[in-house]
Scaffold this motif. Structure first.
Motif, PDB file in Angstrom:
ATOM      1  N   GLU A 150      -1.178  -1.445  -5.200  1.00 29.16           N
ATOM      2  CA  GLU A 150      -0.742  -0.070  -4.997  1.00 29.16           C
ATOM      3  C   GLU A 150      -1.659   0.843  -5.812  1.00 29.16           C
ATOM      4  N   ASP A 151      -2.049   1.992  -5.243  1.00 27.55           N
ATOM      5  CA  ASP A 151      -3.018   2.857  -5.908  1.00 27.55           C
ATOM      6  C   ASP A 151      -2.604   3.247  -7.319  1.00 27.55           C
ATOM      7  N   ASP A 152      -1.328   3.557  -7.507  1.00 22.82           N
ATOM      8  CA  ASP A 152      -0.861   3.991  -8.828  1.00 22.82           C
ATOM      9  C   ASP A 152      -0.929   2.846  -9.842  1.00 22.82           C
TER      10      ASP A 152
ATOM     11  N   ILE B 137       2.599  -1.045   1.001  1.00 19.60           N
ATOM     12  CA  ILE B 137       1.652  -0.719  -0.057  1.00 19.60           C
ATOM     13  C   ILE B 137       0.688   0.346   0.454  1.00 19.60           C
ATOM     14  N   ASN B 138       0.668   1.489  -0.207  1.00 21.05           N
ATOM     15  CA  ASN B 138      -0.236   2.595   0.145  1.00 21.05           C
ATOM     16  C   ASN B 138      -0.106   3.009   1.609  1.00 21.05           C
TER      17      ASN B 138
ATOM     18  N   THR C 149       3.277   5.266 -13.650  1.00 25.98           N
ATOM     19  CA  THR C 149       2.765   5.903 -12.443  1.00 25.98           C
ATOM     20  C   THR C 149       2.997   7.411 -12.550  1.00 25.98           C
TER      21      THR C 149
END
Length: 490
Positions: A275-277, A417-418, A451
């Motif tokens: 996940e980007d965060d 996810i994303n 996050t």
């Protein structure tokens, strides 16, 4: 007699104490064990909506606290955990309290004695505040429990999100400042996942060959699978986890490691698909540690995720057939069988697992291959990687995602996810943690950031069998650089 020089600690300050700080405050006379236990019991009742606790033992905990205060006032020697309130996951035997496994068939089961791991903490002066919630029978990673007496455990950073599991109750209670520390169990990530989701630290101790390489006793614990299962300590800081570990293992609390020259492996498979965060928080942590002298080494462990899954799933779905009945017989659960437990399971995801692969023993053949072929292969891969790259530990995100929304229909289903397509929640969340479990390795989870949405992100340090104290030492040093995450606003 109270020390008139040292200031007392008010209730708000008590809630902020780490386990190490609380023990020191009680020993010094700045804080009475009874006052501290009272504050935490009141906090537990105020935070009941989190669903982190199945049972509180107010009367018993206060009685234990008074004994600690009496002993201190009399000048008696105090144990290393004297006056420390802890929470025990409700699949670990506790004398005088039910050990329910979070499942209806065991709701009223009361073992006659504490599990050895619990007894070691009690002997050191720890006070059992109560029993924490868990994913039913520890078969899951959300602690969305459908049993009427257990219920859903919520994340204190966002009650609409999961606390993780299966030790989600312990994780949420520690994060919510109900207790400073406690015990969970870990089969495929069940200490490390809730530690990551709740912004705390947790250790999966070495299991190795399950005999002399096993760091903690497995007796007195409602099992999933003896090859994978272990009790593990959880706390708000790595130092707190190390304190409990020292009592259980008989080892010394290690000093923080020197970060300069430390070699941490970055396994590519564990850093992919994040996940980007989570990726951003991990990169920030990595940059800070690099500046502090850590050398990060890119490594490849071929087929590590696939081999891990080829061990964990057959073992976790075959060994319960023998291990659960053996536990029931050994600890006097009269009239309760594996079949009667399965018939009363309340959580849809857990019931499907028992009614399907477990009771049908669908993984009997795969189990033999897992134990004889895949597990030794995996252990060799780890050993070869550490030797080839001269590693002190592996470093990676504990989970590819931060905590996700609670699934009130099934208990665990899918996530995205994303913005991508739905993927299995269980497999995704345990992806990075499961391989160490399969190989019997120790793993330490610790918080590394948040996050933008205010959810904790956790990193994991994995080492070879027997390197538990080294991981704790490294974790304490990392903790000193990265600091702790903020407390939840609950």
């Amino acid at each position: 007699m109270e020390n008139p020089i040292l200031p007392s600690i008010d209730a708000t300050q008590q809630l902020a104490l780490s386990a190490s700080e609380a023990v020191a405050a009680i020993a010094s006379g700045r804080l009475s064990a009874e006052a501290y236990v009272t504050t935490l019991l009141d906090r537990a009742e105020q935070q009941a909506s989190l669903g982190s606790i199945i049972a509180l033992d107010r009367e018993g905990a206060l009685a234990q606290a008074r004994r600690v205060d009496t002993a201190r006032a009399a000048g008696q020697a105090l144990g290393p955990l004297a006056g420390l309130p802890i929470i025990i996951k409700d699949n670990i035997n506790t004398a005088g309290l039910p050990t329910t496994g979070g499942t209806p068939a065991l709701q009223h089961f009361r073992p006659a004695a504490n599990a050895p791991v619990v007894q070691s903490l009690v002997d050191a002066g720890a006070i059992i505040l109560g029993k924490s919630n868990l994913h039913e029978l520890a078969f899951g990673i959300t602690t969305t429990n459908f049993s009427s007496f257990a219920g859903v455990a919520r994340n204190p950073y966002d009650p609409a999100r999961i606390a993780g599991g299966s030790s989600g109750g312990t994780g949420a209670a520690i994060a919510a400042r109900i207790v400073p520390a406690g015990l969970g169990t870990d089969t495929g990530g069940s200490v490390r996942v809730p530690s990551a989701f709740n912004g705390i630290a947790g250790l999966r101790p070495s299991v190795g060959n399950g005999a002399e390489q096993r760091r903690y006793s497995g007796h007195g614990v409602l099992p999933i699978a003896h090859t994978l299962d272990t009790v593990g300590p959880m706390g708000r800081t790595v130092a707190d986890v190390a304190l409990l570990d020292a009592v259980v293992s008989g080892a010394q609390v290690p000093a923080p490691a020197a970060l300069t020259g430390l070699r941490l492996g970055i396994p590519a498979a564990f850093w992919a698909g994040l996940e980007d965060d989570v990726a951003a928080a991990m990169q920030t942590a990595k940059d800070k540690l690099s500046a502090a002298g850590v050398a990060f080494v890119e490594v490849d462990i071929p087929d590590v995720l696939e081999l891990g899954a080829q061990v964990v799933f057959p073992v976790a779905l075959h060994e319960p057939i023998q291990d659960i009945p053996a536990y029931l017989h050994t600890y006097g659960a009269t009239g309760i069988s594996l079949q009667s437990i399965a018939a009363q399971i309340a959580s849809p995801d857990v019931k499907a697992t028992f009614d399907g692969p477990i009771l049908n023993d669908a993984f009997a053949d795969a189990y033999t291959v897992a134990i004889q072929v895949h597990r030794p292969q995996l252990q060799k891969l780890y050993a070869d990687c550490f030797q080839a790259h001269k590693l002190d530990a592996l470093f990676f995100p504990t989970t590819p995602v931060a905590s996700v929304a609670i699934d009130f229909e099934q208990g665990s289903s899918t996530l995205s996810i994303n913005g991508g397509p739905p993927v299995d929640t269980f497999g995704t969340v345990t992806r990075n943690a499961a391989a160490a479990s399969a190989a019997g390795l120790p793993g330490l989870a610790l918080p590394v950031g948040m996050t933008p949405g205010g959810m904790p992100v956790g990193a994991e340090l994995d080492g070879l069998v027997g390197s538990d104290q080294k991981l704790l030492s490294i974790g304490m040093a990392i903790e000193a650089v990265l600091g702790s995450v903020p407390a939840p606003q609950c």
